[in-house]
Write a protein that holds these residues in place. Sequence first.
Motif, mmCIF file in Angstrom:
data_model
loop_
_atom_site.group_PDB
_atom_site.id
_atom_site.type_symbol
_atom_site.label_atom_id
_atom_site.label_comp_id
_atom_site.label_asym_id
_atom_site.label_seq_id
_atom_site.Cartn_x
_atom_site.Cartn_y
_atom_site.Cartn_z
ATOM 1 N N TYR A 10 -4.121 -2.829 -17.542
ATOM 2 C CA TYR A 10 -3.799 -2.798 -16.117
ATOM 3 C C TYR A 10 -5.067 -2.681 -15.283
ATOM 4 O O TYR A 10 -5.920 -1.838 -15.540
ATOM 5 C CB TYR A 10 -2.864 -1.615 -15.827
ATOM 6 C CG TYR A 10 -2.676 -1.314 -14.360
ATOM 7 C CD1 TYR A 10 -1.987 -2.201 -13.539
ATOM 8 C CD2 TYR A 10 -3.189 -0.154 -13.804
ATOM 9 C CE1 TYR A 10 -1.816 -1.933 -12.187
ATOM 10 C CE2 TYR A 10 -3.012 0.130 -12.456
ATOM 11 C CZ TYR A 10 -2.331 -0.767 -11.657
ATOM 12 O OH TYR A 10 -2.169 -0.502 -10.328
ATOM 13 N N CYS A 68 -10.914 4.742 -14.464
ATOM 14 C CA CYS A 68 -9.850 3.788 -14.810
ATOM 15 C C CYS A 68 -10.209 3.093 -16.117
ATOM 16 O O CYS A 68 -11.369 3.097 -16.535
ATOM 17 C CB CYS A 68 -9.630 2.776 -13.696
ATOM 18 S SG CYS A 68 -11.056 1.697 -13.399
ATOM 19 N N ARG A 87 -5.776 2.535 -0.382
ATOM 20 C CA ARG A 87 -4.569 1.715 -0.556
ATOM 21 C C ARG A 87 -4.139 1.131 0.785
ATOM 22 O O ARG A 87 -3.776 -0.030 0.887
ATOM 23 C CB ARG A 87 -3.451 2.562 -1.152
ATOM 24 C CG ARG A 87 -2.206 1.784 -1.454
ATOM 25 C CD ARG A 87 -1.184 2.667 -2.112
ATOM 26 N NE ARG A 87 -0.080 1.869 -2.589
ATOM 27 C CZ ARG A 87 1.102 2.360 -2.863
ATOM 28 N NH1 ARG A 87 1.330 3.655 -2.724
ATOM 29 N NH2 ARG A 87 2.063 1.579 -3.286
ATOM 30 N N GLN A 113 -6.094 -2.210 -11.403
ATOM 31 C CA GLN A 113 -5.618 -1.842 -10.078
ATOM 32 C C GLN A 113 -6.305 -2.675 -9.003
ATOM 33 O O GLN A 113 -7.369 -3.223 -9.241
ATOM 34 C CB GLN A 113 -5.843 -0.355 -9.816
ATOM 35 C CG GLN A 113 -7.280 0.072 -9.816
ATOM 36 C CD GLN A 113 -7.897 0.249 -11.203
ATOM 37 O OE1 GLN A 113 -7.215 0.201 -12.217
ATOM 38 N NE2 GLN A 113 -9.205 0.443 -11.222
ATOM 39 N N ARG A 143 -2.597 4.651 -14.552
ATOM 40 C CA ARG A 143 -4.028 4.580 -14.863
ATOM 41 C C ARG A 143 -4.381 5.497 -16.034
ATOM 42 O O ARG A 143 -5.168 5.128 -16.903
ATOM 43 C CB ARG A 143 -4.868 4.925 -13.632
ATOM 44 C CG ARG A 143 -4.763 3.866 -12.553
ATOM 45 C CD ARG A 143 -5.717 4.135 -11.420
ATOM 46 N NE ARG A 143 -5.392 3.332 -10.252
ATOM 47 C CZ ARG A 143 -6.212 3.142 -9.247
ATOM 48 N NH1 ARG A 143 -7.400 3.699 -9.236
ATOM 49 N NH2 ARG A 143 -5.845 2.404 -8.211
ATOM 50 N N GLU A 173 1.017 5.757 -9.789
ATOM 51 C CA GLU A 173 -0.245 5.035 -9.992
ATOM 52 C C GLU A 173 -1.175 5.856 -10.876
ATOM 53 O O GLU A 173 -1.827 5.329 -11.775
ATOM 54 C CB GLU A 173 -0.909 4.734 -8.648
ATOM 55 C CG GLU A 173 -2.233 4.024 -8.757
ATOM 56 C CD GLU A 173 -2.138 2.564 -9.187
ATOM 57 O OE1 GLU A 173 -3.177 2.003 -9.573
ATOM 58 O OE2 GLU A 173 -1.032 1.974 -9.140
#
Length: 185
Positions: A163, A12, A174, A165, A44, A40
Amino acid sequence: MSLKCHLLHVCCAPDLVIAYLAGARGDVFFYNPNIHPKEEYEKRKHEVLKVARLFNLEVVEAEYDPENFFKSVRGLEHEPEGGKRCRVCFELRLRKTASVVKELGYASFSTTLTASPKKDVHTVNEVGKTVALETGTVYLANVYRKSPTYNDAQRLTKLLGIYRQNYCGCTFSRRVEQDENSSER
């Protein structure tokens, strides 16, 4: 074939910033078939490409391959976060990195997975060393999150609006994150 220096597996953008400020150099390899959902993954990847441009790093492209991840972790869906499933996931990603190292002629590889406080650094580096031994490549073990520039990297990530996460990436992590958030309410 001329030997290229180093291939850095990147999970990431925030972890790439941490690794870069800690001194990691080389080409960037974004291979993360575990990231779910596809939106997602794209988010990323976009952020990693943005940071790579900022630091003038070359990027080696890889296909999004979630089927390979799900096949690899079949039967481990109910493992706890940080357990056997995560080890399999590290191995999947580092094996692919090692294959690119051999294919494109890099001297060594490492991973930004050791920048995350949610990953077991010992396991990541153990897997990296094993993969290197089995594939005839060179893995450079590291612990990016213990870098003296860790806090600077956190500030820079925030300043640049990168960003960040809130879960590892896979659908299983998740689900754990969503469960923890709902129990806090």
